[in-house]
Write a protein that holds these residues in place. Structure first.
Motif, PDB file in Angstrom:
ATOM      1  N   ASP A 143     -23.693 -25.191 -45.679  1.00 42.92           N
ATOM      2  CA  ASP A 143     -22.503 -25.515 -44.878  1.00 42.92           C
ATOM      3  C   ASP A 143     -21.375 -24.635 -45.401  1.00 42.92           C
ATOM      4  O   ASP A 143     -20.733 -24.942 -46.417  1.00 42.92           O
ATOM      5  CB  ASP A 143     -22.162 -26.999 -45.017  1.00 42.92           C
ATOM      6  CG  ASP A 143     -21.024 -27.438 -44.103  1.00 42.92           C
ATOM      7  OD1 ASP A 143     -20.251 -26.565 -43.658  1.00 42.92           O
ATOM      8  OD2 ASP A 143     -20.906 -28.646 -43.850  1.00 42.92           O
ATOM      9  N   LYS A 151     -20.950 -26.413 -49.047  1.00 45.97           N
ATOM     10  CA  LYS A 151     -22.059 -27.228 -49.551  1.00 45.97           C
ATOM     11  C   LYS A 151     -23.379 -26.492 -49.358  1.00 45.97           C
ATOM     12  O   LYS A 151     -23.593 -25.810 -48.359  1.00 45.97           O
ATOM     13  CB  LYS A 151     -22.118 -28.561 -48.801  1.00 45.97           C
ATOM     14  CG  LYS A 151     -20.939 -29.488 -49.052  1.00 45.97           C
ATOM     15  CD  LYS A 151     -21.102 -30.788 -48.265  1.00 45.97           C
ATOM     16  CE  LYS A 151     -19.933 -31.733 -48.520  1.00 45.97           C
ATOM     17  NZ  LYS A 151     -20.065 -32.986 -47.724  1.00 45.97           N
ATOM     18  N   ASP A 168     -27.188 -30.519 -54.984  1.00 45.46           N
ATOM     19  CA  ASP A 168     -27.057 -31.542 -53.951  1.00 45.46           C
ATOM     20  C   ASP A 168     -28.386 -31.702 -53.229  1.00 45.46           C
ATOM     21  O   ASP A 168     -28.844 -30.792 -52.520  1.00 45.46           O
ATOM     22  CB  ASP A 168     -25.960 -31.121 -52.964  1.00 45.46           C
ATOM     23  CG  ASP A 168     -25.391 -32.304 -52.191  1.00 45.46           C
ATOM     24  OD1 ASP A 168     -25.994 -33.391 -52.240  1.00 45.46           O
ATOM     25  OD2 ASP A 168     -24.348 -32.124 -51.533  1.00 45.46           O
ATOM     26  N   MET A 223     -30.748 -34.412 -50.772  1.00 43.62           N
ATOM     27  CA  MET A 223     -30.673 -35.580 -49.906  1.00 43.62           C
ATOM     28  C   MET A 223     -32.043 -35.873 -49.301  1.00 43.62           C
ATOM     29  O   MET A 223     -32.872 -34.963 -49.168  1.00 43.62           O
ATOM     30  CB  MET A 223     -29.639 -35.351 -48.789  1.00 43.62           C
ATOM     31  CG  MET A 223     -28.225 -35.120 -49.298  1.00 43.62           C
ATOM     32  SD  MET A 223     -27.015 -34.762 -47.973  1.00 43.62           S
ATOM     33  CE  MET A 223     -26.948 -36.354 -47.158  1.00 43.62           C
ATOM     34  N   ASP A 259     -32.023 -37.630 -43.696  1.00 40.94           N
ATOM     35  CA  ASP A 259     -30.572 -37.501 -43.544  1.00 40.94           C
ATOM     36  C   ASP A 259     -30.138 -36.228 -42.832  1.00 40.94           C
ATOM     37  O   ASP A 259     -28.971 -36.096 -42.447  1.00 40.94           O
ATOM     38  CB  ASP A 259     -29.893 -37.550 -44.923  1.00 40.94           C
ATOM     39  CG  ASP A 259     -29.889 -38.954 -45.534  1.00 40.94           C
ATOM     40  OD1 ASP A 259     -30.440 -39.871 -44.882  1.00 40.94           O
ATOM     41  OD2 ASP A 259     -29.365 -39.117 -46.641  1.00 40.94           O
ATOM     42  N   ILE A 260     -31.061 -35.289 -42.643  1.00 38.71           N
ATOM     43  CA  ILE A 260     -30.647 -33.993 -42.101  1.00 38.71           C
ATOM     44  C   ILE A 260     -30.212 -34.106 -40.642  1.00 38.71           C
ATOM     45  O   ILE A 260     -29.256 -33.437 -40.206  1.00 38.71           O
ATOM     46  CB  ILE A 260     -31.753 -32.931 -42.273  1.00 38.71           C
ATOM     47  CG1 ILE A 260     -31.176 -31.533 -41.994  1.00 38.71           C
ATOM     48  CG2 ILE A 260     -32.960 -33.230 -41.381  1.00 38.71           C
ATOM     49  CD1 ILE A 260     -32.108 -30.407 -42.403  1.00 38.71           C
ATOM     50  N   ASP A 267     -28.676 -36.575 -39.137  1.00 39.78           N
ATOM     51  CA  ASP A 267     -27.319 -37.102 -39.070  1.00 39.78           C
ATOM     52  C   ASP A 267     -26.307 -36.045 -39.513  1.00 39.78           C
ATOM     53  O   ASP A 267     -25.224 -35.931 -38.924  1.00 39.78           O
ATOM     54  CB  ASP A 267     -27.206 -38.353 -39.953  1.00 39.78           C
ATOM     55  CG  ASP A 267     -25.853 -39.033 -39.821  1.00 39.78           C
ATOM     56  OD1 ASP A 267     -25.477 -39.390 -38.690  1.00 39.78           O
ATOM     57  OD2 ASP A 267     -25.159 -39.183 -40.856  1.00 39.78           O
ATOM     58  N   TYR A 268     -26.672 -35.273 -40.540  1.00 44.31           N
ATOM     59  CA  TYR A 268     -25.768 -34.230 -41.030  1.00 44.31           C
ATOM     60  C   TYR A 268     -25.512 -33.205 -39.923  1.00 44.31           C
ATOM     61  O   TYR A 268     -24.362 -32.802 -39.684  1.00 44.31           O
ATOM     62  CB  TYR A 268     -26.363 -33.546 -42.258  1.00 44.31           C
ATOM     63  CG  TYR A 268     -25.363 -32.700 -43.017  1.00 44.31           C
ATOM     64  CD1 TYR A 268     -24.774 -33.173 -44.186  1.00 44.31           C
ATOM     65  CD2 TYR A 268     -24.985 -31.434 -42.560  1.00 44.31           C
ATOM     66  CE1 TYR A 268     -23.843 -32.412 -44.882  1.00 44.31           C
ATOM     67  CE2 TYR A 268     -24.062 -30.673 -43.237  1.00 44.31           C
ATOM     68  CZ  TYR A 268     -23.492 -31.158 -44.394  1.00 44.31           C
ATOM     69  OH  TYR A 268     -22.561 -30.408 -45.061  1.00 44.31           O
ATOM     70  N   LYS A 323     -23.300 -34.639 -37.060  1.00 44.14           N
ATOM     71  CA  LYS A 323     -21.883 -34.657 -37.401  1.00 44.14           C
ATOM     72  C   LYS A 323     -21.289 -33.244 -37.376  1.00 44.14           C
ATOM     73  O   LYS A 323     -20.129 -33.063 -36.971  1.00 44.14           O
ATOM     74  CB  LYS A 323     -21.690 -35.286 -38.772  1.00 44.14           C
ATOM     75  CG  LYS A 323     -21.974 -36.789 -38.802  1.00 44.14           C
ATOM     76  CD  LYS A 323     -21.830 -37.355 -40.210  1.00 44.14           C
ATOM     77  CE  LYS A 323     -22.090 -38.857 -40.233  1.00 44.14           C
ATOM     78  NZ  LYS A 323     -22.042 -39.414 -41.608  1.00 44.14           N
ATOM     79  N   ALA A 324     -22.055 -32.260 -37.795  1.00 43.29           N
ATOM     80  CA  ALA A 324     -21.564 -30.877 -37.772  1.00 43.29           C
ATOM     81  C   ALA A 324     -21.275 -30.433 -36.346  1.00 43.29           C
ATOM     82  O   ALA A 324     -20.246 -29.808 -36.070  1.00 43.29           O
ATOM     83  CB  ALA A 324     -22.590 -29.955 -38.426  1.00 43.29           C
TER      84      ALA A 324
END
Length: 457
Positions: A64, A69, A102, A104, A108-109, A111-112, A115-116
């Motif tokens: 990101d 990130k 980091d 995860m 979870d990817i 949802d990430y 949101k992006a």
């Protein structure tokens, strides 16, 4: 794996070159061969390896750029995994080895990414080449498979990095090339009339496995060398046959070697075999002499084709002006493929990113038969690693088609060609690094001239 600083530096340069957005990296999953738990050999996606260095199934990653990130998504092993696979470092420990702190869960990817997209960020992804990649892009980003073309800025930024091999990469490629050379030298020593093709392949595989290497691609080892990608190994070698091999080793880091050789089944070449072999040898040697920074590789291809035409004229197989014959495409009856391709983590390096970007810098390709198979056309630069592999083939079906169409009759003597229709094919191949002043062959030298080959027979 290299030192973690290598991966940190690679990712930093990529972020700088792209500037903004979210970069999505799809690692490869396990694939069942004929049921789920009996899998094909696992091989991680090469771009994932280049930037994250982890050769484990079930991983994805995000850089990101806007949020500063770097995240690896995956799942820790359960006790069931450990029972079957043994104790391993945790995913967090593996990730820290490549400079990622980091981590995860894989779930979870989605949802990430959601949101992006909601925030208006551009999500960059690469053209998918596996079914699970296409399904994930549909699930995570809602992109139908027919529209999953990939991000051109992402593709071009990766090509701009991976095309130039670092010192540590060259060392790995050279290891692969050394084992590859030993595979070919072994085949030259063991081949005898009466053997089956698979017996020669077995000896080559032994060399690879005894050096802790996989194969960089499915081995071609055949008495039917006129078939360019022939992976059948069930023929018995007969006296008078030519045996064409195209094979390579892949070292543990994932880097490849790729070489070809052509061997007489007997102790020596027949006079006819030797005459054609000498022409192919001249194509190869003149191409190698031409290698230097700045020369378009398409120009080297044209050179190799002109050398072939002149040689075939000496045998009465072709006629007319060589430059005209190559420009028109008449040479492709005998030389229907390209001169070579980039090589590195992929034996056809970055082919999944698109030949138009890797070998043509976005410029359109020729659709002329033969020439369209040239994978690398751009000017050579220091740090490029590529193959040199001209060939000469007598393909009965192609001869019949062109003869029936009366194609290129000003350049091809079809009556003479008929005398060679069962000749087979010849290809020899080496791997080269472009340097500041010229080029350097990578790996041990494999026999190339007729005399060198016969000395091992």
């Amino acid at each position: 794996m290299f030192a973690k600083e290598t991966y940190i530096q690679r990712r930093a340069l990529l972020k700088k070159n792209i500037g903004s957005g979210v970069l999505l990296f799809l690692g490869n999953d396990e694939q069942g061969l004929h049921y789920e738990d009996n899998t094909f050999r696992y091989r991680q996606d090469s771009t994932f390896l280049y930037y994250f260095g982890l050769s484990f199934a079930g991983l994805s990653a995000i850089i990101d750029i806007d949020g500063d990130k770097e995240i690896i998504f995956g799942d820790e092993l359960t006790i069931d995994h450990i029972v079957w696979m043994g104790t391993q470092p945790t995913l967090k420990e593996k990730s820290e080895r490549v400079g990622i702190t980091d981590v995860m869960p894989s779930s979870d990817i989605a949802d990430y990414l959601y949101k992006a997209v909601r925030k208006g960020q551009t999500v960059h992804y690469l053209p998918p080449y596996r079914a699970e990649h296409k399904l994930k892009l549909m699930d995570w980003l809602g992109i139908p498979s027919a529209r999953q073309e990939g991000s051109v800025p992402f593709i071009r930024a990766i090509v701009a990095q991976r095309s130039y091999k670092s010192t540590e990469e060259i060392e790995e490629i050279e290891k692969a090339c050394n084992v590859t050379a030993d595979m070919h030298i072994t085949a030259m020593k063991v081949l005898r009339p009466g053997m089956y093709e698979y017996e020669v392949v077995a000896e080559m595989n032994r060399v690879a496995e005894s050096n802790n290497c996989e194969l960089s691609f499915a081995t071609i080892a055949t008495v039917n060398g006129q078939t360019l990608h022939n992976h059948y190994h069930g023929n018995r070698v007969k006296p008078g046959d030519l045996f064409l091999i195209d094979a390579g080793a892949e070292v543990e880091s994932g880097y490849a070697g790729d070489m070809s050789s052509t061997i007489p089944a007997d102790k020596t070449f027949t006079p006819r075999q030797r005459a054609v072999y000498e022409i192919q040898n001249a194509m190869h040697l003149e191409s190698v002499k031409a290698l230097r920074p700045g020369i378009p590789y398409m120009d080297v291809y044209d050179l190799s084709a002109r050398v072939m035409v002149e040689g075939m004229k000496s045998l009465g197989l072709m006629k007319g002006n060589a430059e005209d014959a190559v420009r028109e495409g008449a040479h492709a009856l005998f030389y229907p493929h390209g001169l070579g391709h980039m090589m590195g983590l992929d034996v056809h390096d970055m082919e999944n990113l698109g030949e138009i970007w890797v070998g043509y810098n976005g410029q359109p390709k020729s659709m002329q038969f033969g020439r369209k198979s040239q994978r690398l056309a751009i000017p050579l630069e220091p740090g490029f690693v590529h193959t040199v592999e001209p060939g000469i083939y007598f393909i009965p079906e192609l001869i019949d088609l062109w003869k029936g169409e009366k194609k290129f009759k000003d350049f091809i003597n079809y009556d003479k060609v008929e005398e060679y229709r069962n000749f087979g094919g010849i290809r020899n191949e080496e791997d080269y690094l472009i340097t500041e002043t010229g080029a350097r062959r990578l790996g041990k030298k494999i026999p190339l001239t007729p005399e060198e080959v016969e000395a091992l027979r």
